[in-house]
Design an enzyme around this catalytic site. Structure first.
Site, PDB file in Angstrom:
ATOM      1  N   HIS A  59     -23.729 -28.759  16.475  1.00 47.53           N
ATOM      2  CA  HIS A  59     -22.641 -29.497  15.816  1.00 47.53           C
ATOM      3  C   HIS A  59     -22.804 -31.003  15.952  1.00 47.53           C
ATOM      4  O   HIS A  59     -21.844 -31.748  15.775  1.00 47.53           O
ATOM      5  CB  HIS A  59     -21.299 -29.072  16.410  1.00 47.53           C
ATOM      6  CG  HIS A  59     -21.046 -27.604  16.377  1.00 47.53           C
ATOM      7  ND1 HIS A  59     -21.073 -26.881  15.205  1.00 47.53           N
ATOM      8  CD2 HIS A  59     -20.792 -26.716  17.375  1.00 47.53           C
ATOM      9  CE1 HIS A  59     -20.829 -25.612  15.480  1.00 47.53           C
ATOM     10  NE2 HIS A  59     -20.672 -25.483  16.785  1.00 47.53           N
ATOM     11  N   HIS A 222     -19.260 -22.450  12.607  1.00 47.16           N
ATOM     12  CA  HIS A 222     -20.382 -21.577  12.949  1.00 47.16           C
ATOM     13  C   HIS A 222     -20.784 -20.718  11.749  1.00 47.16           C
ATOM     14  O   HIS A 222     -21.572 -19.780  11.894  1.00 47.16           O
ATOM     15  CB  HIS A 222     -20.018 -20.649  14.115  1.00 47.16           C
ATOM     16  CG  HIS A 222     -19.535 -21.360  15.321  1.00 47.16           C
ATOM     17  ND1 HIS A 222     -18.193 -21.552  15.583  1.00 47.16           N
ATOM     18  CD2 HIS A 222     -20.202 -21.933  16.343  1.00 47.16           C
ATOM     19  CE1 HIS A 222     -18.051 -22.213  16.724  1.00 47.16           C
ATOM     20  NE2 HIS A 222     -19.261 -22.471  17.200  1.00 47.16           N
TER      21      HIS A 222
END
Length: 342
Positions: A59, A222
């Site tokens: 991320h 995700h």
């Protein structure tokens, strides 16, 4: 799959080594069996509350890119999309504790919540480090999922880390810093749209199949499913979809009605593979739509801040602001991903 790798197995370690090499004010502590953490090279000032966050790798710049003056003191990276483990989190907390305690900033994913909770319990029982936890749960796309109980934690994490981090730099108490983080989270909402899936290095293929003429509306960071899969739309329509979902929250007033004096910090974050030019188009449409409702953008971020490896897409985050939040937002910050006022 085409990626700049040495190997899938060394992906996280190699990337962290590059982060530290590029930013000498950071160090990667890799000793011990539980995994590495990223911390400021300078020791925490005595009496300063420390902020520790973390989560699965992939991320970036979240979280390691937000370690530095005015934000985090340490970040704990797990393997790709995998939570850091309690021992790793505990080691980071002990390393950066300045005697005033540690605030854990935790995105609402089941693994993150459980492991940070266990680390907090170990800190209280074994080390005497006082810990307060701020749970970030800003994603309005879904209420519950296979990954979470309640809303997912996404873009508001940046706002929490910046604003609570600024308060910690002032020397405020552990309780006050944690309360500020919770206040920022309560004032923030997010929503994301994906055009493609991401590809993890270990898997070597996209996490899901998305036809060329479709988009995932309300996707998780995700690659979790969102609210719906819809036909590809214009930037204006995508911005409207996202903002309608965010502004349906009572935080921003009655849905569809013009507001009086509402000010927001707005972020449009790419999910990893979206050109900055397209993000600016989305931001322009968002600013136009908010202006139509008399909602003023008073601070903004456009770029890659909370990503999902190589996913094409964007997330929208709004934080309802007031004078105190804006003063803390404007306070000096010096991290790899955010820098101003120094």
């Amino acid at each position: 799959m085409k990626k700049f790798l040495n190997s899938a197995e060394s992906f996280v370690a190699d990337s962290l080594a590059g982060l530290a090499a590029a930013h000498p004010a950071l160090r990667v502590q890799a000793e011990g069996p539980d995994g590495p953490f990223v911390a400021r090279r300078a020791a925490t000032q005595p009496g300063k509350v420390a902020l520790v966050s973390g989560g699965g790798y992939g991320h970036e710049p979240l979280h390691g890119g937000f370690v530095g003056v005015g934000m985090l003191d340490a970040a704990c990276p797990g393997e790709v999309f995998t939570s850091p483990v309690p021992g790793q989190i505990l080691a980071a907390a002990q390393a950066v504790d300045g005697g005033a305690g540690v605030v854990f900033v935790v995105k609402n994913y089941t693994g993150d919540v459980l492991n940070f909770q266990m680390a907090a319990e170990l800190a209280a029982e074994d080390t005497g480090v006082a810990v307060e936890t701020v749970l970030v749960d800003d994603d309005v796309a879904v209420r519950d999922s296979t990954w979470t109980a309640g809303r997912r934690g996404t873009g508001a994490t940046v706002f929490v880390e910046k604003i609570a981090g600024a308060l910690a730099e002032r020397g405020e108490s552990l309780a006050d810093v944690a309360d500020m983080g919770r206040r920022v989270n309560a004032n923030s909402r997010s929503f994301a749209v994906a055009l493609t899936a991401c590809t993890t290095p270990a898997n070597g293929k996209p996490g899901f199949l998305l036809p060329e003429d479709e988009m995932e509306v309300g996707v998780g960071i995700h690659g979790e499913p969102g609210r719906s899969r819809e036909k590809l739309a214009s930037a204006r329509e995508v911005a409207a979809l996202a903002l309608d979902a965010i502004l349906a929250e009572p935080l921003f007033g009655a849905q569809g009605e013009r507001q009086d004096g509402v000010e927001v910090i707005a972020m449009v974050s790419g999910l990893g593979a979206t050109p900055l030019s397209e993000l600016y188009i989305l931001f322009h449409e968002a600013s136009r739509l908010l202006a139509e409702r008399d909602i003023s953008i008073v601070r903004s971020l456009v770029g890659n801040y909370v990503t999902s490896l190589d996913m094409a897409g964007a997330s929208f985050t709004l934080c309802r602001a007031d004078d105190e939040l804006l003063e803390l937002w404007d306070a000096p910050v010096n991290t790899p991903a955010l820098r101003w006022g120094l």
